[in-house]
Write a protein that holds these residues in place. Structure first.
Motif, short mmCIF file in Angstrom:
data_model
loop_
_atom_site.label_atom_id
_atom_site.label_comp_id
_atom_site.label_asym_id
_atom_site.label_seq_id
_atom_site.Cartn_x
_atom_site.Cartn_y
_atom_site.Cartn_z
N LEU A 25 0.85 -1.20 0.00
CA LEU A 25 0.00 0.00 0.00
C LEU A 25 0.88 1.25 0.00
O LEU A 25 1.83 1.37 0.77
CB LEU A 25 -0.91 0.02 1.23
N HIS A 26 0.52 2.16 -0.86
CA HIS A 26 1.28 3.39 -1.05
C HIS A 26 0.82 4.41 -0.02
O HIS A 26 0.02 5.27 -0.31
CB HIS A 26 1.00 3.89 -2.47
N TYR A 27 1.25 4.24 1.20
CA TYR A 27 0.87 5.20 2.23
C TYR A 27 2.10 5.50 3.07
O TYR A 27 2.64 4.61 3.71
CB TYR A 27 -0.26 4.62 3.10
N PRO B 257 -6.18 0.59 -0.62
CA PRO B 257 -6.04 -0.47 0.39
C PRO B 257 -6.74 -1.76 -0.01
O PRO B 257 -6.31 -2.84 0.37
CB PRO B 257 -6.65 0.15 1.64
N THR C 177 -2.63 9.88 12.73
CA THR C 177 -2.40 8.96 11.63
C THR C 177 -2.88 7.57 11.98
O THR C 177 -3.44 6.87 11.14
CB THR C 177 -0.91 8.91 11.27
N LYS D 124 -5.34 6.53 13.59
CA LYS D 124 -6.77 6.37 13.33
C LYS D 124 -6.99 6.02 11.85
O LYS D 124 -7.74 5.11 11.53
CB LYS D 124 -7.47 7.69 13.67
N ARG D 125 -6.31 6.75 10.97
CA ARG D 125 -6.45 6.49 9.54
C ARG D 125 -5.85 5.14 9.17
O ARG D 125 -6.33 4.46 8.27
CB ARG D 125 -5.76 7.59 8.73
N THR E 35 -7.59 2.09 7.31
CA THR E 35 -6.98 1.54 6.10
C THR E 35 -6.77 0.05 6.24
O THR E 35 -7.08 -0.72 5.34
CB THR E 35 -5.63 2.23 5.87
#
Lengths: 178, 380, 241
Positions: C44-46, C76, C92, C94-95, C99
């Motif tokens: 995943l690109h995060y 995701p 972050t 939380k996100r 995700t």
């Protein structure tokens, strides 16, 4: 002392009451205002007459012993090229001041930040909604009274790391000195 | 057919809608979010939402010794960490009255300009990716890696070097370093015409970046824009020239400007700065071959090092703009207050919000990258 | 000494395998699937933190992760591997939880850098989470600040081996012990914290319902009436396994 003061600044400083200045470093003036409410006038004069069009930053310092916040406005001019840091002191309670975002737009960001981190109120600010600490319920964290280690102990868990060599080092008085 | 729990709600008719852009989005530089209000695919309003990278650096620095903070500062801006170290170190030197030896000053300029090169090469890759030119991203990143290898040779680390300490630098150049660095510089210079072919003269970039995110000089000054973004509007302001620190007064370089003030102009300014950085680096290498001397001044016991009370505001021209530290000392072993003024604090919030209005949704990422906004600097 | 080990043993040891899994056929299929999964990991690109700066060099020409079948993926739902590249601020996290719950199983989490292991150099920061495995099941950690591309590659190869040999099963933990993880999340974000993902329904769907899937923390979700409106939320949460 005024030997190196550029001419437009000389006039500006004379017109604002309670201004004391000194050379802090090469091409860096430290200006202190005894009356906090004179600062917007000083900034307006600096911007209008001395070409100080760039507000580099607004810094806030908490002085709990004096029950005061110190606000420092760092200004720069693209023509005069002398940096000015203007210092004012505010009583910590109620911790209110006027916004200068009408004069300098970047003040919008710094005031929002200071409001968030120190809890200082700025009247007439562009936007004082939380930006960084949107999910934060505690007190303004940059105040000296906020104990970050205590907060961490209460809210997070970590695995203690206490190897023997470190304990020995601490016994010998190594580690951090106060 | 609706599912059983479908609830129909009446909303007032509207052509506008809200779109969350990030934090988990490949078009966002770093961990940052934008909330866009769109009509069709045109941005009506944009609101930045930061804080995802907040670590409370300013608070942490108050908890640590002056010398411990060296390890903390480079982490504030990941793509361009060296100016952070330099600005912090210079503030401590100003407060403590330390004199940096001449050789150390040249070494600092060396790493500062190398860091600018890496940041700009990374920027080329990032900006190219937002207009769909992925090959260029690969090129920018792999050319940057050659410079990171030089960093590793000199400092032992690729990204966070912790090389500049108050009073000097951590170590001298290893044998043969200046030669290998010169080779890498020649290589980077030889790559620029190829970057021109692939990126700067590419019709895709020229057509998409010209006129995108345009700001004029008055706007830029108003919004506190600094660095290459300001120079792209025609104002030749560079702290390296206007407030020279280290030995910048003794090297020759030009301040690159453009007049258009759009994304393309900002990219061209950075391309010019790569050439100027190479020019500075070559002069610094020549100096380092001849200037002898110690690389740091004697420091007291770092664990009991007290800095005299006072305050200092030091500024550095980083690859993104004006970077400043305001440090207050109360005479103890730890800083009383450190305020970090990163250039992106201006670029990534108010400026970005204003520039994106009227832009199309596919250009938002490009505008953000062309401003070289660095979220960790905003969040600290 | 820590109350509980940082690295958990493979969870197979502490539960009874169900009938399907016990069968040779099921095991063989799973074994083949794992073999394939290990060879096409979508990352995943995060970029959650500063470790992300070493990902472009790892992904692009020089170190080239694509040759081992890894690629960045933008959504995701199509990603297999969630990289937590460095410290996580509370905002972050939380996100990240959202995700993670959106990713489809089997999914893997890798913690990058010392700060995901035990706080690292941000150990006394009020804004960052100290231990990632309190909130999400983690398959592998890379120590260092920051890990070099060589270390990242090494870790990816080890993760592939772990997946291939069927030992990377920590994602099932999240379903089996959802109450525990939700409890930790609620302790940090507040009692009212919940995500729109129907983790309990998914646990039932994957036959991963464990004794700790429901508990005192998941009981607090009942009042939100999230997944089965009208049906009576309490009923929905108490469906037998």
């Amino acid at each position: 002392m005024s030997k190196s003061l550029p001419t437009p600044l000389e006039g500006v400083f004379r017109r604002v009451p309670g201004v004391r200045w000194r050379q802090q470093a090469e091409r860096h003036l430290r200006v202190e205002l005894s009356e906090a409410e004179n600062l917007p006038a000083l900034l307006a004069l600096l911007k209008g007459e001395a070409g100080y069009r760039h507000l580099s930053a607004i810094s806030c310092v908490d002085w709990p012993d004096a029950d005061e916040f110190e606000l420092v406005y760092h200004l720069d001019s693209y023509t005069t090229q002398v940096l000015i840091s203007a210092h004012i002191r505010l009583p910590a309670a109620p911790g209110r001041y006027v916004s200068v975002s009408g004069l300098y737009r970047p003040a919008g960001f710094f005031e929002r930040d200071i409001h968030e981190m120190f809890g200082v109120q700025f009247e007439g600010a562009l936007d004082l909604r939380p930006f960084i600490l949107t999910e934060w319920g505690g007190p303004p964290p940059m105040r000296k009274s906020f104990d970050t280690e205590g907060y961490v102990r209460d809210h997070y868990q970590w695995v203690d790391y206490g190897p023997e060599w470190l304990a020995e080092l601490e016994k010998r008085g190594g580690g951090i000195v106060e | 057919m609706h599912p059983d729990h479908y609830r129909h709600t009446e909303l007032p008719p509207s052509t506008e809608y809200e779109l969350y852009f990030g934090p988990n989005h490949p078009g966002i530089e770093g961990n940052y979010a934008l909330k866009a209000r769109l009509a069709g695919d045109t941005v009506v309003a944009l609101e930045a939402d930061g804080g995802y990278l907040h670590r409370g650096f300013e608070k942490l620095m108050e908890q640590r010794l002056w010398i411990q903070n060296i390890a903390l500062v480079p982490r504030i801006c990941v793509p361009d960490p060296v100016p952070m170290e330099e600005t912090y170190a210079r503030a401590v030197e100003t407060l403590g009255g330390l004199e940096v030896p001449e050789r150390a000053q040249w070494l600092r300029m060396l790493v500062l300009e190398m860091s600018r090169l890496t940041a700009h090469l990374f920027y080329f890759g990032g900006h190219a990716a937002t207009v769909g030119l992925y090959t260029n991203m690969f090129w920018g990143v792999s050319d940057r890696d050659r410079l990171l290898d030089c960093f590793e040779q000199l400092t032992g680390a690729r990204v966070y070097h912790m090389y500049i300490t108050p009073g000097g630098v951590r170590r001298d150049t290893p044998p043969g370093f200046l030669d290998s660095l010169s080779e890498v510089l020649d290589y980077v210079e030889g790559r620029l015409p190829k970057f021109d072919d692939l990126f700067f003269d590419n019709a895709v970039l020229v057509r998409r970046a010209t006129g995108t995110g345009t700001m004029d000089q008055a706007f830029a000054i108003d919004y506190g824009v600094t660095g290459p973004n300001l120079r792209a509007t025609g104002l030749a302001h560079d702290l390296r020239r206007d407030y020279p620190y280290l030995k910048y007064a003794e090297v020759e370089f030009d301040v690159i400007t453009e007049t258009a003030g759009d994304a393309y102009a900002r990219t061209l300014v950075r391309r010019g700065e790569v050439i100027e950085s190479l020019r500075i680096l070559r002069q610094v290498i020549d100096k380092l071959r001849s200037v002898p001397g110690p690389i740091r001044c004697p420091l007291p016991n770092p664990l009991a090092w007290r800095i005299p009370a006072g305050d200092a505001y030091t500024r550095t021209e980083s690859s993104k703009g004006e970077l400043a530290y305001y440090i207050v000392s109360d005479g103890s072993a730890k800083p009383w207050r450190v305020h970090v003024r990163g250039p992106s604090q201006m670029h990534a919030v108010q400026t970005l919000e204003a520039l994106c209005v009227g832009a199309r949704i596919e250009d938002v990422a490009q505008i953000m990258f062309s401003l070289d906004a660095c979220p960790p600097e905003v969040d600290r | 000494m820590p109350d509980y080990p940082i690295y958990r043993d493979p969870p197979e040891q502490c539960r009874t395998p169900d009938a399907e899994e016990r069968s040779l056929w099921g095991r063989t299929l799973e074994r083949i699937a794992d073999h394939c999964r290990a060879r096409s990991l979508f990352v995943l690109h995060y970029c959650t933190g500063c470790g992300a700066i070493e990902l472009p060099p790892s992904m692009t020409s020089r170190f080239d992760l694509e040759r081992v079948g890894m690629q960045p993926m933008v959504t995701p739902r199509q990603a297999d591997l969630l990289l937590i590249t460095g410290y996580l601020s509370v905002k972050t996290l939380k996100r990240v939880i959202l995700t993670y719950e959106q990713m489809q199983g089997p999914k893997y989490v890798m913690g990058f850098g010392s700060c995901t292991i035990n706080g690292g150099m941000y150990w006394n920061s009020y804004a960052t989470v100290k231990r990632l495995d309190q909130y999400l099941p983690v398959d592998m950690y890379i120590a260092g600040c920051m890990p070099r591309p060589e270390a990242i590659q090494q870790a990816f190869l080890q993760l592939m081996e772990k997946i291939d040999s069927g030992r990377a099963q920590n994602w099932k933990e999240y379903y089996r012990r959802y109450d525990h993880y939700l409890g930790e999340q609620q302790a940090l974000f507040g009692e009212q914290f919940h995500t729109p993902t129907d983790v309990i329904g998914e646990a039932r769907h994957y036959s991963l319902f464990g004794p700790e899937t429901l508990g005192e923390h998941t009981a607090k979700l009942a009042k939100y009436d999230l997944y089965h409106p009208g049906q009576g939320a309490v009923d929905a949460l108490e469906v037998k396994r």
